[in-house]
Design a protein around this motif. Structure first.
Motif, PDB file in Angstrom:
ATOM      1  N   VAL A  13       0.833  -1.201   0.000  1.00  0.00           N
ATOM      2  CA  VAL A  13       0.000   0.000   0.000  1.00  0.00           C
ATOM      3  C   VAL A  13       0.866   1.247   0.000  1.00  0.00           C
ATOM      4  O   VAL A  13       0.512   2.256  -0.635  1.00  0.00           O
ATOM      5  N   ALA A  14       1.986   1.208   0.689  1.00  0.00           N
ATOM      6  CA  ALA A  14       2.863   2.384   0.730  1.00  0.00           C
ATOM      7  C   ALA A  14       3.365   2.732  -0.671  1.00  0.00           C
ATOM      8  O   ALA A  14       3.402   3.907  -1.046  1.00  0.00           O
ATOM      9  N   ASP A  15       3.753   1.722  -1.435  1.00  0.00           N
ATOM     10  CA  ASP A  15       4.196   1.979  -2.807  1.00  0.00           C
ATOM     11  C   ASP A  15       3.059   2.541  -3.652  1.00  0.00           C
ATOM     12  O   ASP A  15       3.273   3.379  -4.523  1.00  0.00           O
ATOM     13  N   LEU A  16       1.839   2.066  -3.383  1.00  0.00           N
ATOM     14  CA  LEU A  16       0.675   2.566  -4.097  1.00  0.00           C
ATOM     15  C   LEU A  16       0.434   4.032  -3.768  1.00  0.00           C
ATOM     16  O   LEU A  16       0.122   4.839  -4.646  1.00  0.00           O
ATOM     17  N   ASN A  21       4.524   2.710  -8.647  1.00  0.00           N
ATOM     18  CA  ASN A  21       4.018   2.147  -9.889  1.00  0.00           C
ATOM     19  C   ASN A  21       2.861   3.036 -10.319  1.00  0.00           C
ATOM     20  O   ASN A  21       1.753   2.941  -9.804  1.00  0.00           O
ATOM     21  N   LYS A  22       3.129   3.920 -11.269  1.00  0.00           N
ATOM     22  CA  LYS A  22       2.152   4.926 -11.652  1.00  0.00           C
ATOM     23  C   LYS A  22       0.898   4.312 -12.257  1.00  0.00           C
ATOM     24  O   LYS A  22      -0.197   4.849 -12.081  1.00  0.00           O
ATOM     25  N   VAL A 139      -7.947  10.207  -1.275  1.00  0.00           N
ATOM     26  CA  VAL A 139      -7.227  11.292  -1.958  1.00  0.00           C
ATOM     27  C   VAL A 139      -6.068  11.777  -1.091  1.00  0.00           C
ATOM     28  O   VAL A 139      -4.959  11.986  -1.582  1.00  0.00           O
ATOM     29  N   CYS A 140      -6.304  11.917   0.215  1.00  0.00           N
ATOM     30  CA  CYS A 140      -5.218  12.338   1.121  1.00  0.00           C
ATOM     31  C   CYS A 140      -4.107  11.297   1.158  1.00  0.00           C
ATOM     32  O   CYS A 140      -2.921  11.650   1.139  1.00  0.00           O
ATOM     33  N   LEU A 141      -4.475  10.016   1.221  1.00  0.00           N
ATOM     34  CA  LEU A 141      -3.460   8.966   1.254  1.00  0.00           C
ATOM     35  C   LEU A 141      -2.622   8.922  -0.010  1.00  0.00           C
ATOM     36  O   LEU A 141      -1.466   8.521   0.019  1.00  0.00           O
ATOM     37  N   VAL A 146       3.279  11.909  -1.511  1.00  0.00           N
ATOM     38  CA  VAL A 146       4.010  12.434  -2.668  1.00  0.00           C
ATOM     39  C   VAL A 146       4.438  13.877  -2.417  1.00  0.00           C
ATOM     40  O   VAL A 146       5.580  14.256  -2.702  1.00  0.00           O
ATOM     41  N   LEU A 147       3.544  14.673  -1.863  1.00  0.00           N
ATOM     42  CA  LEU A 147       3.897  16.065  -1.549  1.00  0.00           C
ATOM     43  C   LEU A 147       4.999  16.128  -0.499  1.00  0.00           C
ATOM     44  O   LEU A 147       5.888  16.983  -0.581  1.00  0.00           O
ATOM     45  N   TYR A 148       4.954  15.229   0.483  1.00  0.00           N
ATOM     46  CA  TYR A 148       6.015  15.210   1.493  1.00  0.00           C
ATOM     47  C   TYR A 148       7.357  14.858   0.865  1.00  0.00           C
ATOM     48  O   TYR A 148       8.379  15.459   1.193  1.00  0.00           O
ATOM     49  N   LEU A 149       7.361  13.874  -0.038  1.00  0.00           N
ATOM     50  CA  LEU A 149       8.624  13.511  -0.693  1.00  0.00           C
ATOM     51  C   LEU A 149       9.165  14.663  -1.536  1.00  0.00           C
ATOM     52  O   LEU A 149      10.380  14.855  -1.637  1.00  0.00           O
ATOM     53  N   LEU A 150       8.281  15.448  -2.146  1.00  0.00           N
ATOM     54  CA  LEU A 150       8.730  16.576  -2.956  1.00  0.00           C
ATOM     55  C   LEU A 150       9.263  17.725  -2.102  1.00  0.00           C
ATOM     56  O   LEU A 150      10.233  18.390  -2.472  1.00  0.00           O
ATOM     57  N   PHE A 151       8.618  17.982  -0.956  1.00  0.00           N
ATOM     58  CA  PHE A 151       8.965  19.128  -0.116  1.00  0.00           C
ATOM     59  C   PHE A 151       9.436  18.691   1.262  1.00  0.00           C
ATOM     60  O   PHE A 151       9.132  19.334   2.263  1.00  0.00           O
ATOM     61  N   GLN A 152      10.208  17.625   1.324  1.00  0.00           N
ATOM     62  CA  GLN A 152      10.615  17.036   2.597  1.00  0.00           C
ATOM     63  C   GLN A 152      11.434  18.014   3.449  1.00  0.00           C
ATOM     64  O   GLN A 152      11.197  18.141   4.646  1.00  0.00           O
TER      65      GLN A 152
END
Length: 185
Positions: A13-16, A21-22, A139-141, A146-152
């Motif tokens: 689920v975390a990878d999802l 995997n887009k 939607v939040c999950l 992704v936003l955290y990884l971009l703006f960590q």
């Protein structure tokens, strides 16, 4: 029988959620959005929607059976289907044990807490659409990681600043160790 690591690699689920995997993440998001749109926005009746979904699933099952193992192979001890049924049986047994403890040991406190939680959920459910809440959570999950990884770095710096301010505020309200003598009331 597939190894547990293989199953976890396929169903991670975390990878999802972080869109590794887009294609799988996109399919999950589109299906959830379509289901929410059909049931909430278009006000589709649930029973006909479930019936059409079941028809599609039966068609897919028919196609899958043409390539799937035979029932004799499924009955074998190392079959994944048999493992799934044993997991479901274990969950049902755990639920039965909990109900048994509440009923026969007369644990009224647990029973009252269960009734309270069901009443709260019932009350909230009459004001809020469950499908909308589930969709918002999905939607939040699928966006927050992704936003955290971009703006960590920005998020981590902000959290550090907030923690410093919190520590300063707690220091102000912390009781001092000085003794003011005995207070008489």
């Amino acid at each position: 029988m597939p190894k547990k690591a293989d199953i976890h690699e396929r169903l991670n689920v975390a990878d999802l959620c972080v869109w590794k995997n887009k294609i799988k993440s996109g399919i999950t998001f589109v299906i959830a959005t379509h289901t929410w749109y059909q049931l909430v926005i278009m006000e589709t009746r649930l029973v006909p929607f479930l019936c059409s979904t079941l028809l599609v699933l039966m068609l897919l099952l028919f196609i899958w059976v043409k390539r799937a193992p035979t029932p004799e192979e499924i009955k074998q001890k190392d079959s994944p289907v048999r493992t799934l049924f044993s997991e479901i049986e274990g969950l049902l047994l755990m639920l039965y044990e909990i109900v048994y403890e509440i009923a026969y040991e007369e644990d009224m406190k647990t029973l009252l807490w269960a009734i309270l939680f069901v009443a709260i959920i019932y009350t909230l459910g009459s004001y809020i659409s469950l499908l909308t809440v589930i969709y918002i959570c999905l939607v939040c999950l699928m966006t927050i990681p992704v936003l955290y990884l971009l703006f960590q770095e920005v998020v981590d710096n902000f959290i550090e600043d907030v923690l410093e301010v919190k520590d300063k505020i707690l220091e102000i309200f912390k009781p001092s160790r000085r003794s003011y003598g005995r207070v008489l009331y």
